[in-house]
Design a protein around this motif. Structure first.
Motif, PDB file in Angstrom:
ATOM      1  N   SER A  73    -116.707 -84.795 -50.340  1.00 50.99           N
ATOM      2  CA  SER A  73    -115.792 -84.431 -51.404  1.00 50.99           C
ATOM      3  C   SER A  73    -115.462 -86.097 -51.862  1.00 50.99           C
ATOM      4  CB  SER A  73    -114.376 -83.736 -51.035  1.00 50.99           C
ATOM      5  OG  SER A  73    -113.720 -84.762 -50.331  1.00 50.99           O
ATOM      6  N   ILE A  74    -115.646 -85.994 -53.411  1.00 56.92           N
ATOM      7  CA  ILE A  74    -115.204 -87.080 -54.098  1.00 56.92           C
ATOM      8  C   ILE A  74    -113.974 -86.648 -54.757  1.00 56.92           C
ATOM      9  CG2 ILE A  74    -115.960 -88.726 -55.749  1.00 56.92           C
ATOM     10  CD1 ILE A  74    -118.872 -88.238 -54.950  1.00 56.92           C
ATOM     11  N   THR A  75    -112.861 -87.142 -54.214  1.00 56.24           N
ATOM     12  CA  THR A  75    -111.570 -87.026 -55.199  1.00 56.24           C
ATOM     13  C   THR A  75    -110.846 -88.443 -55.728  1.00 56.24           C
ATOM     14  OG1 THR A  75    -110.001 -87.207 -53.298  1.00 56.24           O
ATOM     15  CG2 THR A  75    -111.165 -85.045 -53.700  1.00 56.24           C
ATOM     16  N   THR A  76    -109.906 -88.335 -56.257  1.00 53.44           N
ATOM     17  CA  THR A  76    -109.303 -89.679 -56.980  1.00 53.44           C
ATOM     18  C   THR A  76    -108.812 -90.373 -55.693  1.00 53.44           C
ATOM     19  OG1 THR A  76    -107.215 -88.142 -57.269  1.00 53.44           O
ATOM     20  CG2 THR A  76    -108.648 -89.071 -59.173  1.00 53.44           C
ATOM     21  N   LYS A  77    -108.180 -89.817 -54.481  1.00 57.41           N
ATOM     22  CA  LYS A  77    -107.856 -90.314 -53.424  1.00 57.41           C
ATOM     23  C   LYS A  77    -108.846 -90.932 -52.289  1.00 57.41           C
ATOM     24  CE  LYS A  77    -103.075 -88.316 -53.450  1.00 57.41           C
ATOM     25  NZ  LYS A  77    -103.026 -86.970 -54.100  1.00 57.41           N
ATOM     26  N   LYS A  78    -109.853 -90.074 -52.267  1.00 58.44           N
ATOM     27  CA  LYS A  78    -110.678 -90.375 -51.401  1.00 58.44           C
ATOM     28  C   LYS A  78    -112.276 -90.129 -51.893  1.00 58.44           C
ATOM     29  CE  LYS A  78    -111.701 -89.461 -46.474  1.00 58.44           C
ATOM     30  NZ  LYS A  78    -112.705 -88.240 -45.923  1.00 58.44           N
ATOM     31  N   ASN A  79    -113.181 -91.193 -51.484  1.00 60.61           N
ATOM     32  CA  ASN A  79    -114.598 -90.777 -51.656  1.00 60.61           C
ATOM     33  C   ASN A  79    -115.343 -90.713 -50.397  1.00 60.61           C
ATOM     34  OD1 ASN A  79    -117.420 -91.379 -52.182  1.00 60.61           O
ATOM     35  ND2 ASN A  79    -116.717 -92.320 -54.341  1.00 60.61           N
ATOM     36  N   GLY A  80    -115.615 -89.576 -50.147  1.00 63.41           N
ATOM     37  CA  GLY A  80    -116.555 -89.236 -48.695  1.00 63.41           C
ATOM     38  C   GLY A  80    -117.800 -90.155 -48.754  1.00 63.41           C
ATOM     39  N   CYS A  81    -118.457 -90.572 -49.790  1.00 60.29           N
ATOM     40  CA  CYS A  81    -119.656 -91.206 -49.681  1.00 60.29           C
ATOM     41  C   CYS A  81    -119.324 -92.690 -49.213  1.00 60.29           C
ATOM     42  CB  CYS A  81    -120.106 -91.131 -50.844  1.00 60.29           C
ATOM     43  SG  CYS A  81    -120.366 -89.552 -51.819  1.00 60.29           S
ATOM     44  N   LEU A  82    -118.254 -93.248 -49.581  1.00 64.43           N
ATOM     45  CA  LEU A  82    -117.898 -94.579 -49.170  1.00 64.43           C
ATOM     46  C   LEU A  82    -117.599 -94.772 -47.783  1.00 64.43           C
ATOM     47  CD1 LEU A  82    -116.275 -95.874 -52.538  1.00 64.43           C
ATOM     48  CD2 LEU A  82    -118.466 -96.662 -51.895  1.00 64.43           C
ATOM     49  N   THR A  83    -117.163 -93.611 -47.244  1.00 66.94           N
ATOM     50  CA  THR A  83    -116.879 -93.722 -45.601  1.00 66.94           C
ATOM     51  C   THR A  83    -117.878 -94.180 -44.967  1.00 66.94           C
ATOM     52  OG1 THR A  83    -117.289 -91.411 -45.470  1.00 66.94           O
ATOM     53  CG2 THR A  83    -114.905 -92.040 -45.922  1.00 66.94           C
ATOM     54  N   CYS A  84    -119.292 -93.921 -45.584  1.00 64.39           N
ATOM     55  CA  CYS A  84    -120.334 -94.531 -44.849  1.00 64.39           C
ATOM     56  C   CYS A  84    -121.164 -95.630 -45.639  1.00 64.39           C
ATOM     57  CB  CYS A  84    -121.279 -93.479 -44.571  1.00 64.39           C
ATOM     58  SG  CYS A  84    -120.871 -92.152 -43.338  1.00 64.39           S
ATOM     59  N   CYS A 116    -120.508 -90.944 -57.163  1.00 60.82           N
ATOM     60  CA  CYS A 116    -121.807 -90.898 -56.850  1.00 60.82           C
ATOM     61  C   CYS A 116    -123.040 -90.011 -57.250  1.00 60.82           C
ATOM     62  CB  CYS A 116    -121.977 -91.223 -55.284  1.00 60.82           C
ATOM     63  SG  CYS A 116    -120.753 -92.018 -54.688  1.00 60.82           S
ATOM     64  N   VAL A 117    -122.495 -88.693 -57.102  1.00 59.43           N
ATOM     65  CA  VAL A 117    -123.492 -87.647 -57.435  1.00 59.43           C
ATOM     66  C   VAL A 117    -124.176 -87.480 -58.941  1.00 59.43           C
ATOM     67  CG1 VAL A 117    -123.273 -86.619 -55.272  1.00 59.43           C
ATOM     68  CG2 VAL A 117    -121.718 -86.096 -57.118  1.00 59.43           C
ATOM     69  N   GLN A 118    -123.112 -88.175 -59.644  1.00 68.07           N
ATOM     70  CA  GLN A 118    -123.710 -88.397 -61.333  1.00 68.07           C
ATOM     71  C   GLN A 118    -125.113 -89.043 -61.258  1.00 68.07           C
ATOM     72  OE1 GLN A 118    -120.657 -90.969 -63.252  1.00 68.07           O
ATOM     73  NE2 GLN A 118    -122.267 -91.815 -64.744  1.00 68.07           N
ATOM     74  N   CYS A 119    -125.372 -89.954 -60.349  1.00 67.26           N
ATOM     75  CA  CYS A 119    -126.682 -90.396 -60.384  1.00 67.26           C
ATOM     76  C   CYS A 119    -127.592 -90.163 -59.405  1.00 67.26           C
ATOM     77  CB  CYS A 119    -126.591 -91.852 -60.487  1.00 67.26           C
ATOM     78  SG  CYS A 119    -125.675 -92.754 -61.976  1.00 67.26           S
TER      79      CYS A 119
END
Ligand code: HEC
Ligand code: HEC
Length: 137
Positions: A73-84, A116-119
């Motif tokens: 999940s990518i929300t305004t509070k947390k970006n699941g992709c950036l955790t890795c 992220c999933v925009q690209c």
């Protein structure tokens, strides 16, 4: 009336019990008495390239394809992709850090690249084609 009711209850009770004890497969028929297959084949599940493997790029500056699921999940509070993939966490998570182009001059993450999933899109092999196609040549 009372007797009739108790008989009915008894019969119902027995049927219920019989139903529970029944272990053999039940034959299912449609209203027209046609055989109905009760075994459904499993839905096609996407399979992703093996863990830890990047997919070769096909052109220069291509946003690399995601070799795993993209449903973090990518929300305004947390970006699941950036955790890795954040510069701080990537090494620990054995993932490639975001490209330098995704960072501000001071090294902080540039939020213009937040979604992220925009690209980046996931690459998966599916058992079946996801959508049929009758495009004529
Ligand atoms: C649990 C950790 C984890 C999460 C969360 C995660 N990834 Fe990854 N990702 C990896 C690993 C491990 C690899 C394979 C090693 C590599 O190439 O970076 C990878 C590979 C990639 C690659 C390929 C990099 C390349 O150089 O080819 C992209 C792009 C990518 N991920 C994007 C994303 C996006 C976008 C999200 C969010 C939707 C995401 N990842 C979430 C761990 C993660
Ligand atoms: C505006 C489009 C865009 C967005 C948004 C974007 N990326 Fe990228 N990303 C790219 C492009 C393009 C490249 C390839 C850079 C190059 O080779 O020039 C790239 C490269 C990468 C790489 C590979 C870096 C390397 O050194 O090989 C990773 C990992 C990555 N992005 C992760 C992410 C994650 C995670 C996010 C979200 C937090 C994200 N990207 C958001 C376009 C984007």
């Amino acid at each position: 009336m009372k007797i009739l009711l108790s008989v009915a209850t008894l019969v119902l009770g027995l049927t219920a019990f019989g139903g529970q004890a029944e272990t053999a497969s039940v034959e299912v028929k449609s209203l027209r008495q046609a055989e109905v297959s009760t075994t459904l084949s499993a839905d096609a599940v996407p399979t992703y390239p093996s863990k830890g493997k990047a997919i070769e790029r096909t052109f220069i500056h291509q946003p690399p394809l995601i070799p795993h699921k993209d449903s973090y999940s990518i929300t305004t509070k947390k970006n699941g992709c950036l955790t890795c993939h954040s510069t701080e966490k990537a090494t620990k998570m054995k993932a490639t850090a975001v490209d330098k182009s995704h960072l501000e001059a001071d090294g902080k993450f540039n939020n213009e690249y937040y979604f992220c999933v925009q690209c980046h899109v996931a690459q998966a092999d599916n058992k079946d084609a996801i959508v049929g196609n009758n495009h004529s040549k």
